[in-house]
Design an enzyme around this catalytic site. Sequence first.
Site, PDB file in Angstrom:
ATOM      1  NE  ARG A 116      13.151  33.651 -49.465  1.00 55.68           N
ATOM      2  CZ  ARG A 116      12.398  34.748 -49.548  1.00 55.68           C
ATOM      3  NH1 ARG A 116      12.647  35.789 -48.794  1.00 55.68           N
ATOM      4  NH2 ARG A 116      11.397  34.797 -50.399  1.00 55.68           N
ATOM      5  CD  GLU A 165       6.198  44.631 -51.654  1.00 60.92           C
ATOM      6  OE1 GLU A 165       7.192  43.935 -51.412  1.00 60.92           O
ATOM      7  OE2 GLU A 165       6.159  45.530 -52.512  1.00 60.92           O
ATOM      8  CE  LYS A 168       5.762  38.446 -52.823  1.00 68.41           C
ATOM      9  NZ  LYS A 168       5.219  39.368 -51.828  1.00 68.41           N
TER      10      LYS A 168
HETATM   11  P1  ATP Z   1       9.090  36.584 -52.656  1.00 70.52           P
HETATM   12  O1  ATP Z   1      10.559  36.441 -52.490  1.00 70.52           O
HETATM   13  O2  ATP Z   1       8.388  35.323 -53.002  1.00 70.52           O
HETATM   14  O3  ATP Z   1       8.706  37.702 -53.564  1.00 70.52           O
HETATM   15  P2  ATP Z   1       8.803  38.242 -50.396  1.00 70.52           P
HETATM   16  O4  ATP Z   1       9.745  38.011 -49.311  1.00 70.52           O
HETATM   17  O5  ATP Z   1       9.084  39.393 -51.255  1.00 70.52           O
HETATM   18  O6  ATP Z   1       8.568  36.919 -51.215  1.00 70.52           O
HETATM   19  P3  ATP Z   1       6.773  39.288 -48.738  1.00 70.52           P
HETATM   20  O7  ATP Z   1       5.354  39.556 -49.051  1.00 70.52           O
HETATM   21  O8  ATP Z   1       7.661  40.440 -48.489  1.00 70.52           O
HETATM   22  O9  ATP Z   1       7.325  38.393 -49.899  1.00 70.52           O
HETATM   23  O10 ATP Z   1       6.878  38.240 -47.564  1.00 70.52           O
HETATM   24  C1  ATP Z   1       6.173  38.296 -46.360  1.00 70.52           C
HETATM   25  C2  ATP Z   1       6.915  37.505 -45.334  1.00 70.52           C
HETATM   26  O11 ATP Z   1       7.066  36.164 -45.762  1.00 70.52           O
HETATM   27  C3  ATP Z   1       8.304  38.054 -45.104  1.00 70.52           C
HETATM   28  O12 ATP Z   1       8.518  38.136 -43.707  1.00 70.52           O
HETATM   29  C4  ATP Z   1       9.209  37.047 -45.737  1.00 70.52           C
HETATM   30  O13 ATP Z   1      10.412  36.977 -45.043  1.00 70.52           O
HETATM   31  C5  ATP Z   1       8.415  35.765 -45.613  1.00 70.52           C
HETATM   32  N1  ATP Z   1       8.787  34.822 -46.668  1.00 70.52           N
HETATM   33  C6  ATP Z   1       8.723  35.009 -48.001  1.00 70.52           C
HETATM   34  N2  ATP Z   1       9.193  33.940 -48.658  1.00 70.52           N
HETATM   35  C7  ATP Z   1       9.569  33.035 -47.723  1.00 70.52           C
HETATM   36  C8  ATP Z   1      10.142  31.728 -47.770  1.00 70.52           C
HETATM   37  N3  ATP Z   1      10.428  31.111 -48.927  1.00 70.52           N
HETATM   38  N4  ATP Z   1      10.382  31.093 -46.598  1.00 70.52           N
HETATM   39  C9  ATP Z   1      10.086  31.690 -45.427  1.00 70.52           C
HETATM   40  N5  ATP Z   1       9.561  32.909 -45.315  1.00 70.52           N
HETATM   41  C10 ATP Z   1       9.295  33.598 -46.445  1.00 70.52           C
HETATM   42 MG    MG Z   2       9.700  41.032 -49.507  1.00 72.92          MG
END
Ligand code: ATP
Ligand code: MG
Length: 560
Positions: free
Chosen positions: A265, A39, A275
Site C-alpha cells: 500500500r 467498498e 477511511k
Molecule cells: P482503507 O484502509 O482506507 O479503509 P480499504 O482498503 O478498506 O481502504 P477499499 O475500498 O476496500 O478500501 O479499497 C479499494 C482498493 O483500494 C483495494 O484494492 C485496496 O487494496 C486499495 N487500497 C486502499 N488503500 C490503499 C493504499 N493506501 N495503497 C494502495 N492501495 C490501496
Molecule cells: Mg477494504
Amino acid sequence: MSATDTPSAEVPRDFIRDAIRSDLDAGRHTEIVTRFPPEPNGHLHIGHAKAICLNFGVAQEFGGHCNLRFDDTNPAKEEIEFIDAIKQDVRWLGFDWGEHLYFASDNFEQLYQWAEALVQTGKAYVDDLSADQMREYRGTLTEPGRNSPFRDRTSEESLDLLRQMRAGAFPDGTRVLRAKIDMAADNVNLRDPVLYRILRAPHPRTGEHWCIYPTYDFAHGQTDAIEGVTHSLCSLEFEDHRPLYDWFLDNLPVPSRPRQYEFSRLNLTHTVLSKRKLMRLVQDGYVDGWDDPRMPTLSGFRRRGVPAAAIRDFIGQLAISKSYSTVELAMLEHSIRETLNATAPRRLAVLKPLKVTITNYPAGETEQLEATNNPQDQSAGTRPLPFSREIYVEHDDFMADPPRKFFRLSPGREVRLRFAYFITCQEVIEDDAGNVIELRCTYDPATRGGNAPDGRKVKGTIHWVSAAHAVPAEIRLYDRLFHAAHPAGDDLQNDLNPDALVTLKGCQLEPHLATAEAGQAVQFERQGYFCADPDSRPNALVFNRTIGLRDAWAKMQAKG
Ligand code: ATP
Ligand code: MG
C-alpha cells in the site's frame, strides 16, 4: 498514461507487469482484465489512487480493460452517496471504465447458489455458535482451532438451515454459513471462514431482498471469475487470504480462473490513509467534510486545486513492490509544483494589502500594461493589466528600517513594480498607533514595462494591483494537515497542524481573477499556486492556496 514524461511512467517495470507479460507471451490470456474494487463506505484517498493508476494503467498498457466494481457486500456501512462520489473521483483522475461498471451485488443470486453447492458437496456448513464462541474456537496464531460442534451436521440439515437463513427465519447474527476447510491450518483464514452472515439492513441496490450477505472473501474471487478478471491486484493485507481465494475457485464451477497478486500500500508522511481515521476527522469536526482541502482524499485534492496529472505523475514514480514503505509527502508536493509550474497561468494578487499612492501619476487616469501569462509557456500569451495612481502592494514588501539584505520597498529605495514601472518610496504614512497605513511614492515614466532606458538596475521586483480595479477576496492558506511525520494512535488531535488553515480576508486580486473557475489553478506570483474555491461567489471571491512556491517545511527542518 501519466501526463508527464517521467521515464518510470512511460516504461513501468515491476513484478506485476512482468507476470502479465509472461502470461501473454505464454498464451494464457488473450485479453488482460483488471478491476478496481472500492467498498462504497467512504471517499477515495490518495492510497486508492495507487490502486486505480495500477489497475487502469496496466489494462491500458496491455490493451485490455479495467472494471470499476463496487464491493457492496456490507450494507450496514454503505451508501449511494459514496458510489456517486467514487465514480466522479475515478473519472477526475483520468480513467474510464467504459461499459465495465459492476457491483458485487449483481452476483448475489449466483453466489448464493454456489454457497448451496458447497453445502451439498459437504464443503460448507451452518454454524450456530455465537460470535464469541466462534472466536474462542478459532484458536490463535500459535494454537490450532477446534472444530465447532455443528461442523458435522449433515448436508441436508445445513442446506435446510441455509435456506431458512435466506428466508429470514432467524434473527441477525444467530447463525453463519462457514466453509469446511481445516481448523488446524496455520493460516487462520483457512480455519472454516465465514461465507454468509444474517444481517437485516437495506442494501443500496438490492433493498430488502436479502437478509443474508456474503463476506468479502466469499464474494471477491468469484466476482473476479464472473467478470473474467485475469489479474486481481490488491494490497498486501490480502496476501494471507490468497489460499482461500484459490480454495473457492478450486471448489466451485467458476467460469474463469483469475489470479491474485498483492502489492504494498501507499503510506505517506504527515497523512493518515484509512477511511476509518478520515471519517473520524470529518465526524469530530477537525475538517469541514470529506472534500476539505486539507484532506488526503481525491475530492480534497481536487478542491484544493491539485491537478489530477500531478497525482498520476506522483503515483507513476512509486515502486510497485511487496515491501512496506512510507513515502515523503514532499515527493507528492514536488509533483504538484512541477505540474502547476508548467501549466498554471501567472496572476498578481496581494494577500496583505498596503496602499501606495503614486504622487506624480495623473489622478483618474488608467493605462493597460502587458503581463506575461506563463514564462514557462510562451503560447499562453499575455494579458492587459490596469495601472493607476493608487495601487496595493504586499505589506511584507515594505520595511521602514530594513536589514542589509532587504531589497524591497523602504524609505528612499527604488524598486520595480512587476510589468509596470520603477517607483521610489518618498513618504511613509502611519496611523496614531504607529502602524504603516500608506506609502507615497513617485514613479519614473521612462521605465514603462519594467526597464530603465539608462540601464539603471533595481534589486527588488514586487507585485501589486491597481486599487480601483482590484477585486477583493478571502484567501484560505492551506498547509499540511499533520505536523507529525507519522501521525499515530487513535487520538490524532495532538498531531494535527494548527496552522493547516489560515484564512485571510480583504486580499486584493487583479481583475482577471474575478471570473476564475473553481478548481482552475493559477500562480499568484511570488506566493504560490491557488484556485477559486467552490464557495466562491461573484461578489465574495474565495481562493485556496494549493501549495507554496517552495518547500517551507524542508527549509524549517534544515534550520533545525
Ligand atoms: P482503507 O484502509 O482506507 O479503509 P480499504 O482498503 O478498506 O481502504 P477499499 O475500498 O476496500 O478500501 O479499497 C479499494 C482498493 O483500494 C483495494 O484494492 C485496496 O487494496 C486499495 N487500497 C486502499 N488503500 C490503499 C493504499 N493506501 N495503497 C494502495 N492501495 C490501496
Ligand atoms: Mg477494504
